[in-house]
Design an enzyme around this catalytic site. Structure first.
Site, PDB file in Angstrom:
ATOM      1  N   ASN A 208     -11.642  -4.495   2.796  1.00 28.67           N
ATOM      2  CA  ASN A 208     -10.387  -4.693   3.397  1.00 28.67           C
ATOM      3  C   ASN A 208     -10.241  -6.421   3.840  1.00 28.67           C
ATOM      4  OD1 ASN A 208     -10.006  -2.295   2.807  1.00 28.67           O
ATOM      5  ND2 ASN A 208      -9.934  -1.544   4.987  1.00 28.67           N
TER       6      ASN A 208
ATOM      7  N   ASP B  29       1.901  -2.020  -4.607  1.00 32.10           N
ATOM      8  CA  ASP B  29       0.612  -1.332  -4.451  1.00 32.10           C
ATOM      9  C   ASP B  29       0.047  -1.745  -6.015  1.00 32.10           C
ATOM     10  OD1 ASP B  29      -0.929   1.579  -2.962  1.00 32.10           O
ATOM     11  OD2 ASP B  29      -1.663   0.612  -5.016  1.00 32.10           O
TER      12      ASP B  29
ATOM     13  N   GLY C 242       1.145   4.228   4.041  1.00 29.55           N
ATOM     14  CA  GLY C 242       2.483   3.385   3.504  1.00 29.55           C
ATOM     15  C   GLY C 242       3.601   4.207   3.031  1.00 29.55           C
TER      16      GLY C 242
ATOM     17  N   ARG D 226     -14.466   2.662  11.345  1.00 36.26           N
ATOM     18  CA  ARG D 226     -13.344   1.662  11.011  1.00 36.26           C
ATOM     19  C   ARG D 226     -13.961   0.322  10.465  1.00 36.26           C
ATOM     20  NH1 ARG D 226     -10.890   4.174  15.452  1.00 36.26           N
ATOM     21  NH2 ARG D 226      -9.152   5.343  14.878  1.00 36.26           N
TER      22      ARG D 226
ATOM     23  N   GLY E  21       0.863  -1.160   0.140  1.00 38.17           N
ATOM     24  CA  GLY E  21       0.044  -0.071   0.174  1.00 38.17           C
ATOM     25  C   GLY E  21       0.724   1.276  -0.210  1.00 38.17           C
ATOM     26  N   ALA E  22       0.976   1.870  -1.081  1.00 39.89           N
ATOM     27  CA  ALA E  22       1.857   3.027  -1.334  1.00 39.89           C
ATOM     28  C   ALA E  22       0.853   4.550  -1.018  1.00 39.89           C
ATOM     29  CB  ALA E  22       2.614   2.992  -2.692  1.00 39.89           C
ATOM     30  N   GLY E  23      -0.155   4.195  -0.412  1.00 41.52           N
ATOM     31  CA  GLY E  23      -0.923   5.351  -0.340  1.00 41.52           C
ATOM     32  C   GLY E  23      -0.334   6.295   0.834  1.00 41.52           C
ATOM     33  N   ALA E  24      -1.368   7.064   1.607  1.00 35.57           N
ATOM     34  CA  ALA E  24      -0.588   8.140   2.329  1.00 35.57           C
ATOM     35  C   ALA E  24       0.079   7.529   3.372  1.00 35.57           C
ATOM     36  CB  ALA E  24      -2.000   8.941   2.919  1.00 35.57           C
TER      37      ALA E  24
ATOM     38  N   ARG F 231      -1.393  10.189  20.497  1.00 35.42           N
ATOM     39  CA  ARG F 231      -2.536  11.295  20.339  1.00 35.42           C
ATOM     40  C   ARG F 231      -2.654  11.614  22.001  1.00 35.42           C
ATOM     41  NH1 ARG F 231      -6.047   8.287  15.489  1.00 35.42           N
ATOM     42  NH2 ARG F 231      -4.921   9.377  14.151  1.00 35.42           N
TER      43      ARG F 231
ATOM     44  N   ASP G 214      -2.639   5.795  19.069  1.00 31.76           N
ATOM     45  CA  ASP G 214      -3.537   6.088  19.780  1.00 31.76           C
ATOM     46  C   ASP G 214      -3.036   6.717  21.195  1.00 31.76           C
ATOM     47  OD1 ASP G 214      -5.497   5.351  18.309  1.00 31.76           O
ATOM     48  OD2 ASP G 214      -5.600   3.258  19.185  1.00 31.76           O
TER      49      ASP G 214
ATOM     50  N   HIS H 166      -8.876  -0.949  18.425  1.00 26.55           N
ATOM     51  CA  HIS H 166      -8.645   0.349  17.774  1.00 26.55           C
ATOM     52  C   HIS H 166     -10.136   0.801  17.463  1.00 26.55           C
ATOM     53  CE1 HIS H 166      -6.477   3.213  15.896  1.00 26.55           C
ATOM     54  NE2 HIS H 166      -6.675   2.940  14.516  1.00 26.55           N
TER      55      HIS H 166
ATOM     56  N   ARG I 187     -10.876   5.136   5.915  1.00 29.38           N
ATOM     57  CA  ARG I 187     -12.379   6.037   6.043  1.00 29.38           C
ATOM     58  C   ARG I 187     -12.611   7.211   5.294  1.00 29.38           C
ATOM     59  NH1 ARG I 187     -13.590   6.350  12.445  1.00 29.38           N
ATOM     60  NH2 ARG I 187     -11.616   6.495  13.031  1.00 29.38           N
TER      61      ARG I 187
HETATM   62  N1  LIG Z   1      -4.096   1.267  12.357  1.00 30.53           N
HETATM   63  C1  LIG Z   1      -3.919   2.486  12.138  1.00 30.53           C
HETATM   64  O1  LIG Z   1      -3.797   3.157  13.073  1.00 30.53           O
HETATM   65  C2  LIG Z   1      -4.135   3.150  10.753  1.00 30.53           C
HETATM   66  C3  LIG Z   1      -4.121   4.592  10.589  1.00 30.53           C
HETATM   67  C4  LIG Z   1      -4.128   5.049   9.587  1.00 30.53           C
HETATM   68  C5  LIG Z   1      -4.491   4.406   8.525  1.00 30.53           C
HETATM   69  N2  LIG Z   1      -5.133   3.119   8.642  1.00 30.53           N
HETATM   70  C6  LIG Z   1      -5.577   2.356   7.510  1.00 30.53           C
HETATM   71  O2  LIG Z   1      -4.626   2.052   6.681  1.00 30.53           O
HETATM   72  C7  LIG Z   1      -5.176   1.682   5.501  1.00 30.53           C
HETATM   73  C8  LIG Z   1      -4.814   2.880   4.378  1.00 30.53           C
HETATM   74  O3  LIG Z   1      -4.764   3.969   4.757  1.00 30.53           O
HETATM   75  P1  LIG Z   1      -4.382   5.108   3.774  1.00 30.53           P
HETATM   76  O4  LIG Z   1      -4.691   6.270   4.477  1.00 30.53           O
HETATM   77  O5  LIG Z   1      -3.048   5.138   3.448  1.00 30.53           O
HETATM   78  O6  LIG Z   1      -5.133   4.850   2.555  1.00 30.53           O
HETATM   79  P2  LIG Z   1      -4.830   5.289   0.959  1.00 30.53           P
HETATM   80  O7  LIG Z   1      -6.005   5.130   0.026  1.00 30.53           O
HETATM   81  O8  LIG Z   1      -4.046   6.693   0.862  1.00 30.53           O
HETATM   82  O9  LIG Z   1      -3.692   4.031   0.405  1.00 30.53           O
HETATM   83  C9  LIG Z   1      -4.192   2.711   0.400  1.00 30.53           C
HETATM   84  C10 LIG Z   1      -3.343   1.850  -0.754  1.00 30.53           C
HETATM   85  O10 LIG Z   1      -3.739   0.854  -0.777  1.00 30.53           O
HETATM   86  C11 LIG Z   1      -3.577   0.394  -1.951  1.00 30.53           C
HETATM   87  N3  LIG Z   1      -4.288  -0.867  -2.027  1.00 30.53           N
HETATM   88  C12 LIG Z   1      -5.748  -1.361  -2.445  1.00 30.53           C
HETATM   89  N4  LIG Z   1      -5.802  -2.614  -2.491  1.00 30.53           N
HETATM   90  C13 LIG Z   1      -4.621  -3.145  -2.551  1.00 30.53           C
HETATM   91  C14 LIG Z   1      -3.926  -4.481  -2.840  1.00 30.53           C
HETATM   92  N5  LIG Z   1      -5.058  -5.694  -3.105  1.00 30.53           N
HETATM   93  N6  LIG Z   1      -2.864  -4.684  -2.825  1.00 30.53           N
HETATM   94  C15 LIG Z   1      -1.748  -3.632  -2.833  1.00 30.53           C
HETATM   95  N7  LIG Z   1      -2.550  -2.388  -2.502  1.00 30.53           N
HETATM   96  C16 LIG Z   1      -3.474  -2.168  -2.422  1.00 30.53           C
HETATM   97  C17 LIG Z   1      -4.282   1.422  -2.847  1.00 30.53           C
HETATM   98  O11 LIG Z   1      -4.015   1.353  -4.142  1.00 30.53           O
HETATM   99  C18 LIG Z   1      -3.971   2.832  -1.903  1.00 30.53           C
HETATM  100  O12 LIG Z   1      -2.878   3.350  -2.846  1.00 30.53           O
HETATM  101  C19 LIG Z   1      -6.963   2.106   5.562  1.00 30.53           C
HETATM  102  O13 LIG Z   1      -7.510   0.903   5.991  1.00 30.53           O
HETATM  103  C20 LIG Z   1      -6.811   2.923   7.069  1.00 30.53           C
HETATM  104  O14 LIG Z   1      -8.165   2.613   7.683  1.00 30.53           O
HETATM  105  C21 LIG Z   1      -4.837   2.520   9.961  1.00 30.53           C
END
Ligand SMILES: NC(=O)c1ccc[n+]([C@@H]2O[C@H](COP(=O)([O-])OP(=O)(O)OC[C@H]3O[C@@H](n4cnc5c(N)ncnc54)[C@H](O)[C@@H]3O)[C@@H](O)[C@H]2O)c1
Length: 309
Positions: A95, A33, A14, A88, A9-12, A151, A148, A175, A82
């Site tokens: 997920n 990703d 990751g 969540r 997951g190379a989103g925000a 925070r 948590d 969580h 979310r």
């Molecule tokens: N546990 C925590 O404290 C915590 C904190 C922040 C976010 N999160 C969770 O982490 C997850 C990601 O959040 P984010 O803000 O980075 O979201 P985001 O949308 O910025 O990034 C998620 C990435 O996952 C990728 N993805 C989706 N399906 C995939 C797959 N099968 N294989 C590989 N990559 C895949 C997407 O393309 C996307 O780039 C969410 O479920 C969020 O709720 C958890």
């Protein structure tokens, strides 16, 4: 050869974890990703920070799993975040599929790795990854408590005017909004919080911590990423550098805290083998009751999983 950390997951979140870990410069980082171009682009951008911040440009981005082979630690952030109004737990079905398929592919390439889950609903996603990987509980756990607790510590530092570095605190439980900030174990410079701050102000900070994720979702339109990414990186540090830090993590309990067969946030000692010990704190009756309520909420979400967890 340097050791390897994979972030799925190379989103925000990751990419933030990748940024912090790359800057530490003790391991190579692979970002993977499903979105074409995204992990490659973020990896390229991060590598180009190396000459400025002074770390080696050893980050790669990919849409497959070959390059993740032989990873020591894999952080799973894949999945939907979310949006406003969503809990969540609303993310569970989508997920579950993502975390299940990611775990399968990770394990095929890195059978000895340690898995750190971030995808939500966190506690339930830990159950999915443990069951799909077949890994022992010491090698599959989640990040929630470090965030948590951070925070809670931030609010306490603001309230008391003390440095956040001198605020010791702990948040346990699932969580979700039922998480349990443990006030009895919270100190500022060694002085119990209850001696420094009035009960109603403490209650307000506890409430803001429990709803801390929601506050950010309302502001940002999606979930937070800077502190979550940093929290994941701190856990990875403790594993990769065998630091034996005691950190609140989402661990599989088998009788600890009177809870059996459930992932919950508790303090654990984290080292090269993963979870080395679950630390059992003495809780007040109220805190123990709040932990049980939180466990019930987690059990409800785990019950929704296709496999039943
Ligand atoms: N546990 C925590 O404290 C915590 C904190 C922040 C976010 N999160 C969770 O982490 C997850 C990601 O959040 P984010 O803000 O980075 O979201 P985001 O949308 O910025 O990034 C998620 C990435 O996952 C990728 N993805 C989706 N399906 C995939 C797959 N099968 N294989 C590989 N990559 C895949 C997407 O393309 C996307 O780039 C969410 O479920 C969020 O709720 C958890």
């Amino acid at each position: 050869m340097r050791r390897k950390i994979t972030i799925v997951g190379a989103g925000a979140t990751g990419a933030t974890a990748a940024h912090i870990l790359a800057a530490r410069d003790y391991a190579d980082v692979v970002l993977t990703d499903i979105k074409e171009g995204l992990p490659q682009g973020k990896a390229l951008d991060l590598n180009q920070m190396g000459p400025i911040l002074g770390f080696e440009p050893q980050i790669s981005g990919t849409n497959s799993y070959e390059e993740t082979a032989g990873s020591d630690v894999v952080v799973i952030t894949a999945g939907l975040p979310r949006s406003p109004g969503m809990s969540r737990d609303d993310l569970v079905t989508t997920n579950e599929k993502i975390v299940g398929s990611v775990t399968e592919q990770i394990v095929a390439q890195s059978p000895d790795c340690i898995i750190v889950i971030l995808s939500n609903p966190l506690d339930a996603m830990c159950h999915v990854s443990k069951s799909v990987s077949g890994f022992p509980k010491e090698r599959v756990f989640g990040q929630a408590g470090v965030l948590d607790t951070a925070r809670f510590r931030t609010f306490i530092a603001w309230e008391t005017g003390a440095s956040v570095r001198d605020v010791q605190a702990l948040v346990l439980g699932g969580h979700g909004d039922q998480m349990v900030p443990v006030v009895s174990a919270t100190t500022v410079g060694g002085v119990p919080l209850r001696k420094l701050v009035a009960d109603d102000r403490i209650a307000a900070m506890v409430e803001r911590t429990a709803k801390g994720g929601g506050e950010l979702v309302e502001l940002l339109g999606t979930s937070a990423w800077y502190a979550p990414g940093a929290a994941a990186a701190q856990m990875v540090d403790s594993i990769m550098l065998d630091e034996h830090r005691v950190l609140p993590c989402t661990a599989y309990l088998e009788g600890e805290y009177g809870i059996d067969g459930l992932y919950m946030g508790v303090p654990v000692k984290l080292g090269a083998k993963g979870i080395e010990e679950i630390v059992e704190l003495e809780l007040t009756d109220d805190e123990r009751q709040a932990l049980n309520t939180s466990a019930d909420a987690v059990r409800e979400v785990v019950g929704v999983l296709g496999s039943g967890g």
